[in-house]
Structure formats: C-alpha cells, structure tokens
Design a protein around this motif. Structure first.
Motif, PDB file in Angstrom:
ATOM      1  N   ALA A  77      74.525  16.397  24.661  1.00 45.70           N
ATOM      2  CA  ALA A  77      72.826  16.911  24.241  1.00 45.70           C
ATOM      3  C   ALA A  77      72.180  15.498  24.291  1.00 45.70           C
ATOM      4  O   ALA A  77      71.004  15.408  24.479  1.00 45.70           O
ATOM      5  N   TYR A  78      72.794  14.557  23.425  1.00 49.11           N
ATOM      6  CA  TYR A  78      72.205  13.180  23.263  1.00 49.11           C
ATOM      7  C   TYR A  78      71.737  12.549  24.461  1.00 49.11           C
ATOM      8  O   TYR A  78      70.774  12.282  24.725  1.00 49.11           O
ATOM      9  N   LEU A  79      72.649  12.306  25.565  1.00 43.82           N
ATOM     10  CA  LEU A  79      72.675  11.827  26.708  1.00 43.82           C
ATOM     11  C   LEU A  79      71.681  12.574  27.678  1.00 43.82           C
ATOM     12  O   LEU A  79      70.697  11.891  28.371  1.00 43.82           O
ATOM     13  N   ARG A  80      71.549  13.530  27.708  1.00 43.05           N
ATOM     14  CA  ARG A  80      70.240  14.482  28.273  1.00 43.05           C
ATOM     15  C   ARG A  80      69.109  14.265  27.730  1.00 43.05           C
ATOM     16  O   ARG A  80      68.127  14.526  28.327  1.00 43.05           O
ATOM     17  N   LYS A  81      68.924  13.660  26.469  1.00 44.33           N
ATOM     18  CA  LYS A  81      67.514  13.466  26.068  1.00 44.33           C
ATOM     19  C   LYS A  81      66.923  11.984  26.473  1.00 44.33           C
ATOM     20  O   LYS A  81      65.772  11.712  26.130  1.00 44.33           O
ATOM     21  N   LEU A  82      67.971  11.077  26.900  1.00 47.18           N
ATOM     22  CA  LEU A  82      67.510   9.899  27.118  1.00 47.18           C
ATOM     23  C   LEU A  82      66.825   9.634  28.335  1.00 47.18           C
ATOM     24  O   LEU A  82      66.701  10.698  29.151  1.00 47.18           O
ATOM     25  N   ARG A  83      65.887   9.037  28.409  1.00 49.04           N
ATOM     26  CA  ARG A  83      64.862   8.722  29.658  1.00 49.04           C
ATOM     27  C   ARG A  83      64.769   7.209  29.950  1.00 49.04           C
ATOM     28  O   ARG A  83      64.827   6.267  29.273  1.00 49.04           O
ATOM     29  N   CYS A  84      64.768   6.978  31.186  1.00 52.40           N
ATOM     30  CA  CYS A  84      64.841   5.603  32.044  1.00 52.40           C
ATOM     31  C   CYS A  84      63.345   5.267  31.627  1.00 52.40           C
ATOM     32  O   CYS A  84      62.572   6.097  31.339  1.00 52.40           O
ATOM     33  N   GLU A  85      63.001   3.944  32.197  1.00 51.91           N
ATOM     34  CA  GLU A  85      61.718   3.183  31.898  1.00 51.91           C
ATOM     35  C   GLU A  85      60.691   4.128  32.671  1.00 51.91           C
ATOM     36  O   GLU A  85      59.641   4.249  32.336  1.00 51.91           O
ATOM     37  N   ASP A  86      61.039   4.795  34.041  1.00 55.85           N
ATOM     38  CA  ASP A  86      60.355   5.359  34.889  1.00 55.85           C
ATOM     39  C   ASP A  86      59.961   6.879  34.413  1.00 55.85           C
ATOM     40  O   ASP A  86      59.313   7.643  35.097  1.00 55.85           O
ATOM     41  N   GLY A  87      60.607   7.149  33.373  1.00 58.30           N
ATOM     42  CA  GLY A  87      60.730   8.671  32.697  1.00 58.30           C
ATOM     43  C   GLY A  87      61.564   9.627  33.370  1.00 58.30           C
ATOM     44  O   GLY A  87      61.593  10.753  32.869  1.00 58.30           O
ATOM     45  N   THR A  88      62.486   9.192  34.257  1.00 59.11           N
ATOM     46  CA  THR A  88      63.257  10.002  34.739  1.00 59.11           C
ATOM     47  C   THR A  88      64.656  10.095  33.884  1.00 59.11           C
ATOM     48  O   THR A  88      64.948   9.003  33.019  1.00 59.11           O
ATOM     49  N   ALA A  89      65.484  11.172  33.970  1.00 60.98           N
ATOM     50  CA  ALA A  89      66.597  11.218  33.121  1.00 60.98           C
ATOM     51  C   ALA A  89      67.833  10.404  33.782  1.00 60.98           C
ATOM     52  O   ALA A  89      67.893  10.705  35.217  1.00 60.98           O
ATOM     53  N   PRO A  90      68.527   9.670  33.124  1.00 62.17           N
ATOM     54  CA  PRO A  90      69.443   8.935  33.832  1.00 62.17           C
ATOM     55  C   PRO A  90      70.851   9.695  34.192  1.00 62.17           C
ATOM     56  O   PRO A  90      70.886  10.931  33.701  1.00 62.17           O
ATOM     57  N   GLU A 132      71.126  12.612  16.310  1.00 62.34           N
ATOM     58  CA  GLU A 132      70.664  10.973  16.434  1.00 62.34           C
ATOM     59  C   GLU A 132      69.308  11.369  17.147  1.00 62.34           C
ATOM     60  O   GLU A 132      69.125  12.108  18.409  1.00 62.34           O
ATOM     61  N   THR A 133      68.152  10.674  16.736  1.00 64.27           N
ATOM     62  CA  THR A 133      66.864  10.979  17.531  1.00 64.27           C
ATOM     63  C   THR A 133      66.499   9.481  18.084  1.00 64.27           C
ATOM     64  O   THR A 133      65.211   9.700  18.512  1.00 64.27           O
ATOM     65  N   ARG A 134      66.933   8.563  17.883  1.00 62.12           N
ATOM     66  CA  ARG A 134      66.569   7.129  18.358  1.00 62.12           C
ATOM     67  C   ARG A 134      67.585   6.928  19.659  1.00 62.12           C
ATOM     68  O   ARG A 134      68.511   7.330  19.957  1.00 62.12           O
ATOM     69  N   PRO A 135      66.743   6.231  20.622  1.00 59.64           N
ATOM     70  CA  PRO A 135      67.103   5.831  21.871  1.00 59.64           C
ATOM     71  C   PRO A 135      68.008   4.664  21.692  1.00 59.64           C
ATOM     72  O   PRO A 135      67.633   3.827  20.703  1.00 59.64           O
ATOM     73  N   VAL A 136      68.899   4.490  22.544  1.00 61.31           N
ATOM     74  CA  VAL A 136      69.700   3.360  22.836  1.00 61.31           C
ATOM     75  C   VAL A 136      68.679   2.163  23.319  1.00 61.31           C
ATOM     76  O   VAL A 136      67.796   2.869  24.086  1.00 61.31           O
ATOM     77  N   PRO A 137      68.883   1.017  23.171  1.00 60.93           N
ATOM     78  CA  PRO A 137      67.990  -0.052  23.843  1.00 60.93           C
ATOM     79  C   PRO A 137      67.967   0.087  25.360  1.00 60.93           C
ATOM     80  O   PRO A 137      68.807   0.460  26.182  1.00 60.93           O
ATOM     81  N   GLY A 138      66.632  -0.190  25.842  1.00 60.56           N
ATOM     82  CA  GLY A 138      66.394   0.026  27.359  1.00 60.56           C
ATOM     83  C   GLY A 138      65.957   1.485  27.639  1.00 60.56           C
ATOM     84  O   GLY A 138      65.806   1.736  29.061  1.00 60.56           O
ATOM     85  N   PHE A 139      65.988   2.552  26.798  1.00 58.36           N
ATOM     86  CA  PHE A 139      65.610   4.147  27.162  1.00 58.36           C
ATOM     87  C   PHE A 139      64.733   4.420  25.966  1.00 58.36           C
ATOM     88  O   PHE A 139      64.579   3.820  24.941  1.00 58.36           O
TER      89      PHE A 139
END
Length: 143
Positions: A77-90, A132-139
């Motif tokens: 669930a956490y990983l699905r909430k992450l977004r790349c610089e261009d807004g896409t899901a990694p 967790e609601t904070r992104p890892v660096p770069g996301f």
C-alpha cells in the motif's frame, strides 16, 4: 539469524493472509509484530520510541531508517502511493529481506524504479502500525 528468517517466512506466509481488523483505539493489529515480540525479537515502548527518534537522523527508507509499515499489505500500500518526479507510479519489486533492522525486526528491501531512472532501494519494516504518509527521498506521495 535463522530464527529471524524463519519468523519472517512464517509471518509472510501464514499471518499475511489473515484479515486486518481495526483495534478499538484505531490502530491496526499486527500479528507478525506480536509473534516476533513473543519470541524475544524486536522492540516496543520507550526503547522503540528512542530508537525511532535516532533513526530519523537518516533518510526515510534507508536501512538505518526503514519505512515502518504493517505487514506485507502495508508495504505494498505504501509503495503504491509513491510517485515519480513526472507524477507516474513507480514499478517496484521485493528483492528480499536484508536481516535485522534498527528496531530488531526483519527489514524487507524493495527496488523502486521510475521511467528512465536507476532503481532506488527502499527498506521497509513491516512490524509496525503502518500508515506512513511521508515519501522516501526522490518521490512524492499521494494519500
């Protein structure tokens, strides 16, 4: 070390399939954590809180400060909430566990990849309340 690997396998296989139910105080149960604590692994209470504060000196998602989530479902669930610089899901793949983390529990390693970029290592400890609601660096993250 074998004890921790065996417990992680048991938790991932048997407990992950159990339905998640809400506790009265609003926190999700974590049977994996309960099992690990009953076997003498992991931390809780004041010791855990102090270790979390110390870990916060390192980047979120590093081995020294893994994302704290609730079981494999929370990791995904956490990983699905992450977004790349261009807004896409990694894209992400579980690379395996990397042994004991700062909180005394097993830490999983995920390779998280954005289009045209090298994979980023994201460490996640699934033996916590999660959310967790904070992104890892770069996301960035969507909630």
């Amino acid at each position: 070390m074998r004890k921790f690997i065996a417990l992680a396998v048991i938790a991932a296989m048997g407990i992950a399939a159990a339905p998640i139910q809400e506790k009265p105080e609003g926190k999700l149960p974590n049977k994996g954590r309960d099992m690990m604590l009953s076997m003498g692994a992991g931390m809780k209470g004041n010791k855990l809180e102090k270790t979390i504060a110390k870990a916060a000196e390192s980047p979120l998602g590093s081995k020294a400060n893994p994302v704290r989530e609730n079981m494999p479902e929370g990791e995904v669930a956490y990983l699905r909430k992450l977004r790349c610089e261009d807004g896409t899901a990694p894209k992400f793949d579980r690379a395996g566990n990397v042994g004991e983390g700062p909180y005394g529990f097993i830490v999983d390693l995920y390779k998280v990849t954005c289009p045209g970029k090298d994979a980023v290592d994201v460490h996640i400890d699934m033996y916590h309340d999660g959310g967790e609601t904070r992104p890892v660096p770069g996301f960035t993250i969507v909630n």
